[in-house]
Design an enzyme around this catalytic site. Structure first.
Site, PDB file in Angstrom:
ATOM      1  N   TYR A 170       7.828 -27.864  -4.149  1.00  0.00           N
ATOM      2  CA  TYR A 170       8.797 -28.939  -4.412  1.00  0.00           C
ATOM      3  C   TYR A 170       8.347 -30.186  -3.659  1.00  0.00           C
ATOM      4  O   TYR A 170       8.510 -30.289  -2.448  1.00  0.00           O
ATOM      5  CB  TYR A 170      10.175 -28.466  -3.938  1.00  0.00           C
ATOM      6  CG  TYR A 170      11.363 -29.289  -4.354  1.00  0.00           C
ATOM      7  CD1 TYR A 170      11.264 -30.410  -5.171  1.00  0.00           C
ATOM      8  CD2 TYR A 170      12.641 -28.918  -3.928  1.00  0.00           C
ATOM      9  CE1 TYR A 170      12.371 -31.134  -5.538  1.00  0.00           C
ATOM     10  CE2 TYR A 170      13.765 -29.639  -4.288  1.00  0.00           C
ATOM     11  CZ  TYR A 170      13.624 -30.749  -5.089  1.00  0.00           C
ATOM     12  OH  TYR A 170      14.744 -31.474  -5.450  1.00  0.00           O
ATOM     13  N   TYR A 175      12.241 -35.219  -0.170  1.00  0.00           N
ATOM     14  CA  TYR A 175      12.167 -34.151   0.813  1.00  0.00           C
ATOM     15  C   TYR A 175      10.803 -34.201   1.509  1.00  0.00           C
ATOM     16  O   TYR A 175       9.972 -35.068   1.237  1.00  0.00           O
ATOM     17  CB  TYR A 175      12.421 -32.797   0.144  1.00  0.00           C
ATOM     18  CG  TYR A 175      13.842 -32.640  -0.353  1.00  0.00           C
ATOM     19  CD1 TYR A 175      14.914 -32.695   0.532  1.00  0.00           C
ATOM     20  CD2 TYR A 175      14.114 -32.436  -1.706  1.00  0.00           C
ATOM     21  CE1 TYR A 175      16.225 -32.556   0.076  1.00  0.00           C
ATOM     22  CE2 TYR A 175      15.422 -32.299  -2.164  1.00  0.00           C
ATOM     23  CZ  TYR A 175      16.468 -32.366  -1.267  1.00  0.00           C
ATOM     24  OH  TYR A 175      17.763 -32.236  -1.711  1.00  0.00           O
ATOM     25  N   ARG A 223       7.015 -29.533  -8.663  1.00  0.00           N
ATOM     26  CA  ARG A 223       8.009 -30.530  -9.068  1.00  0.00           C
ATOM     27  C   ARG A 223       7.635 -31.841  -8.391  1.00  0.00           C
ATOM     28  O   ARG A 223       7.522 -31.901  -7.163  1.00  0.00           O
ATOM     29  CB  ARG A 223       9.413 -30.086  -8.655  1.00  0.00           C
ATOM     30  CG  ARG A 223      10.497 -30.748  -9.498  1.00  0.00           C
ATOM     31  CD  ARG A 223      11.855 -30.145  -9.269  1.00  0.00           C
ATOM     32  NE  ARG A 223      12.743 -30.458 -10.385  1.00  0.00           N
ATOM     33  CZ  ARG A 223      14.058 -30.271 -10.364  1.00  0.00           C
ATOM     34  NH1 ARG A 223      14.642 -29.765  -9.292  1.00  0.00           N
ATOM     35  NH2 ARG A 223      14.787 -30.569 -11.417  1.00  0.00           N
ATOM     36  N   ARG A 297      18.674 -34.948 -20.543  1.00  0.00           N
ATOM     37  CA  ARG A 297      19.971 -34.607 -21.154  1.00  0.00           C
ATOM     38  C   ARG A 297      19.826 -34.439 -22.654  1.00  0.00           C
ATOM     39  O   ARG A 297      20.564 -34.997 -23.458  1.00  0.00           O
ATOM     40  CB  ARG A 297      21.039 -35.649 -20.794  1.00  0.00           C
ATOM     41  CG  ARG A 297      22.463 -35.117 -20.970  1.00  0.00           C
ATOM     42  CD  ARG A 297      23.518 -36.007 -20.318  1.00  0.00           C
ATOM     43  NE  ARG A 297      23.416 -37.389 -20.716  1.00  0.00           N
ATOM     44  CZ  ARG A 297      23.945 -37.890 -21.842  1.00  0.00           C
ATOM     45  NH1 ARG A 297      24.600 -37.103 -22.670  1.00  0.00           N
ATOM     46  NH2 ARG A 297      23.819 -39.165 -22.111  1.00  0.00           N
ATOM     47  N   CYS A 349      29.617 -31.378 -13.481  1.00  0.00           N
ATOM     48  CA  CYS A 349      28.828 -30.242 -12.992  1.00  0.00           C
ATOM     49  C   CYS A 349      28.221 -30.544 -11.628  1.00  0.00           C
ATOM     50  O   CYS A 349      28.189 -29.686 -10.736  1.00  0.00           O
ATOM     51  CB  CYS A 349      27.731 -29.883 -13.994  1.00  0.00           C
ATOM     52  SG  CYS A 349      26.648 -31.260 -14.469  1.00  0.00           S
ATOM     53  N   CYS A 361      32.280 -27.334 -15.693  1.00  0.00           N
ATOM     54  CA  CYS A 361      31.805 -28.195 -16.775  1.00  0.00           C
ATOM     55  C   CYS A 361      32.984 -28.624 -17.631  1.00  0.00           C
ATOM     56  O   CYS A 361      33.881 -27.824 -17.909  1.00  0.00           O
ATOM     57  CB  CYS A 361      30.774 -27.432 -17.613  1.00  0.00           C
ATOM     58  SG  CYS A 361      30.192 -28.313 -19.088  1.00  0.00           S
ATOM     59  N   ASP A 647      47.343 -31.885 -18.175  1.00  0.00           N
ATOM     60  CA  ASP A 647      48.010 -33.002 -17.510  1.00  0.00           C
ATOM     61  C   ASP A 647      49.528 -32.883 -17.549  1.00  0.00           C
ATOM     62  O   ASP A 647      50.219 -33.480 -16.713  1.00  0.00           O
ATOM     63  CB  ASP A 647      47.583 -34.324 -18.149  1.00  0.00           C
ATOM     64  CG  ASP A 647      46.148 -34.695 -17.811  1.00  0.00           C
ATOM     65  OD1 ASP A 647      45.561 -34.049 -16.919  1.00  0.00           O
ATOM     66  OD2 ASP A 647      45.612 -35.623 -18.446  1.00  0.00           O
TER      67      ASP A 647
END
Length: 686
Positions: A170, A175, A223, A297, A349, A361, A647
């Site tokens: 990673y 990091y 990554r 996405r 999420c 979700c 609600d």
């Protein structure tokens, strides 16, 4: 069932070093808010995705040693052999469905304070904690670096024993390994700093160590970000990072490419659309023969196929789409794309990670409940009786209740007072940038159309007598809520005195209904999430002069947990909204608003013509109380049960409303232990 030929390429196997993925659907590492603390829950989250057809399933970030401890956030860990058993639960279940399991080995550096282990954090230099804790890292010595390499190697060997097929290095997201690569942060004067070759030495060594340790049977993935930052959204800056990538291009078995800016990489749909990283990825594939994955996405199968065929990626990487619909690959393969619960990009999420609780979700109410409650995203128990169920209100709670009840086989009547279905989802999806939120409504309506046992009645506002006349055995009240116009909110804990003038005071309900003020407007945000900023944006676009006032220290402060707060503030500032923080609203008389400093009480006045209050909401639960009284009194025709949900029960986020609707449908005519309604993943003392 034969795969739709348009999407056949998505189901081709892909070789990753010594292993082969059965298809191109790749669930990249993503957090769950579970980590080492809740191993049963996280194992079933990943296993459900494998069942749903994902070819590769990865963990969230996995600490290699106690010097990388991210409490109060729960990462995974592979500190010793005791961790192997927990991971085995996940890998065995993933393998049962023919998927590969990947683990993202993680070294934190200065981004962790090690609040649990109290180990001193180490990094390329002595640097402050980037999240604000009053701790600094220790500058690593060469003996520290040697130890780090040993820890990473041992963690990789444990990963192999745990059954993982892909082991990550990673080297992004600020990091430790990313900091070694960074020419600004890496000020070392030894062989690990200075020149580009020296700065990438540690990453190269750890990749080589990992390949030597497990590369005979496990693929080694890296990554990484090829972008140096600094460009406008969608405008990559390829320089040093790309050169390092080219130098290491053939060393690992797979590249997982992202960017350092979380707010773009995992941007909300309000600001960032599908396939947002394509510009950053455009030249990556041309520089390596190894398979490449990235996120974006992705919800459209056509977009997925396009990126593969144009050589942008080899794998369709996903975190959020795999959360919204774990069965997305199977639905594409089976020609059921219309049944996909498409991600709406709200980032609820992600709040599980940022707020340290298990993932949930908006679209998929079963997410995180697979082990705890035994919920499956596609399967549900058959009905428990032949009673007719009346659902009053077709907002997100009512739609989900009707859909899930219909799936169970109940005869359902869904009554909505207005012509439009969707309730708050329909209204809010018309606000700037929220069009994709309408998917919450559209998915459920598409499913309801296929259910002959569910009847929908529009323009049917029901009172007590109407409900009694229907004669339903069970009634669920999902009539939503209204925004308050008296100033009562989270910090303003009593109504304003004197009350603001009614003809100059507005709420979000007014604005969403098309009732817009003329002249200048003060938007008072005592809610703290997205609504007030959207009201301000809509009014500016309407031509109003707008003041945004909040007692909080940030604009839209809770949206920090959805990775959009900075974008929200920037957007309002760029639109010319006058932003005033840390101020309470004391009074408004139709011409002047008086504000008090939250800290000092110092008063200031603003000449403004209108007030828009975004404070809190009142449940619309009158019908529930009337029906409850009718049941208690034994009124003829009264239902067996009545329950309020969403609600109408307790105003909250849309995800909570959808969950409430689903929970009602699951529990109807079921035996539920009210004392301990779910399993809890926790340490048992023997």
């Amino acid at each position: 069932m034969n795969c739709d030929p348009r999407y056949k390429t998505l189901f081709e196997p892909v070789t990753i070093g010594p292993v082969t993925a059965k298809n191109r659907f790749y669930q990249v590492p993503h957090c769950t808010g579970m980590g080492w603390l809740r191993p049963h829950m996280v194992a079933d989250v990943r296993a459900t995705k494998a069942e749903g057809g994902w070819g590769v399933i990865c963990t969230e970030y996995c600490s290699i040693h106690p010097s990388s401890d991210d409490m109060p956030t729960q990462s995974h860990s592979l500190w010793d052999d005791n961790d192997i058993r927990a991971h085995r639960m996940m890998t065995d279940k993933v393998h049962e469905h023919g998927a590969l399991a990947g683990v993202e080995l993680w070294i934190s550096g200065c981004r962790s304070s090690n609040l649990l282990t109290r180990e001193v954090p180490m990094d390329v230099a002595s640097m402050p904690h980037w999240e604000g804790d009053p701790f600094q890292s220790r500058a690593m010595t060469k003996s520290d670096i040697a130890e780090l390499r040993r820890w990473h190697r041992l963690a990789a060997i444990r990963a192999k024993k745990a059954g993982f097929d892909i082991v990550y290095v990673y080297a992004t997201h600020h990091y430790l390994l990313d900091n070694f690569l960074n020419p600004t942060l890496n000020t070392r004067t030894d062989e690990y700093g200075g020149s580009q070759e020296n700065r990438m030495r540690l990453v190269r060594e750890i990749i080589e160590d990992t390949k030597e340790a497990v590369g005979d049977t496990c693929a080694v993935a890296v990554r990484y970000s090829v972008d140096d930052g600094g460009g406008a959204d969608g405008t990559p800056v390829h320089a040093d990072k790309m050169e390092i990538f080219e130098a290491l291009a053939e060393l690992p078995d797979l590249w997982d490419i992202n960017i350092g800016d979380y707010s773009l990489e995992m941007g909300v749909s309000r600001f960032v659309k599908e396939g947002s990283l394509e510009n950053y990825m455009a030249t990556v594939k041309s520089k390596t023969t190894k398979p490449v994955v990235t996120v974006g996405r992705f919800t459209s199968p056509d977009t997925m196929v396009s990126q593969v065929r144009r050589g942008i990626v080899d794998f369709i990487g996903a975190a959020r789409p795999s959360i919204a619909d774990p069965f997305l690959p199977k639905k594409i393969e089976q020609g059921r794309s219309d049944d996909i619960r498409e991600c709406i990009g709200c980032n609820i999420c992600y709040t599980g990670d940022s707020r340290h609780y298990p993932i949930r979700c908006t679209q998929n109410p079963t997410m995180g409940e697979e082990w705890r409650l035994g919920w499956h995203p596609e399967n549900i128990a058959a009905k428990g009786s032949d009673e007719l169920v009346l659902v009053v209100g077709a907002g997100p709670a009512g739609l989900e209740a009707a859909r899930a009840l219909g799936q169970r086989g109940y005869d359902v009547l869904l009554a909505e007072a207005t012509r439009e279905l969707g309730g708050r989802v329909t209204m809010e999806s018309r606000l700037p940038g929220l069009s994709e939120w309408a998917r919450v409504r559209d998915y459920r309506l598409n499913q309801l159309k296929l259910m002959p046992n569910v009847e929908i009645y529009r323009e049917s506002e029901l009172g007590l007598e109407d409900v009694l006349e229907v004669g339903a055995g069970h009634v669920v009240v999902a009539t939503g809520s209204r925004w308050r116009r008296d100033g009562y909110g989270s910090t303003h804990i009593s109504p304003m005195e004197p009350p603001p003038p009614a003809d100059r005071t507005f709420t979000p309900d007014d604005i969403m209904a098309g009732k817009l003020p003329e002249g200048s407007v003060l938007v008072f945000d005592d809610d703290g999430y997205y609504m007030a900023s959207l009201m301000a944006e809509k009014l500016v676009r309407n031509g109003n002069d707008v003041y945004y006032v909040t007692p909080f220290s940030k604009v839209s402060i809770w949206s920090s947990f959805t990775q959009e707060q900075i974008r929200v503030h920037s957007n309002l500032a760029n639109l010319g909204v006058q932003i005033i923080l840390n101020e309470e609203l004391a009074s408004f008389d139709g011409n002047t608003a008086k504000l008090n400093c939250y800290f000092t009480g110092h008063e200031q006045s603003i000449e403004v013509e209108n007030l828009l209050l975004v404070t809190c909401r009142s449940p619309r639960d009158g019908l529930f109380h009337e029906l409850s009284a009718a049941i208690e009194s034994g009124v003829e025709g009264a239902p067996i049960s009545v329950k309020r949900i969403g609600d109408a029960d307790a105003p909250a986020i849309i995800a909570a409303a959808v969950y409430a609707g689903h929970k009602y449908a699951r529990e109807l005519d079921s035996v539920v232990n009210r004392d301990i309604p779910a399993k809890f993943d926790r340490v048992v003392v023997e």
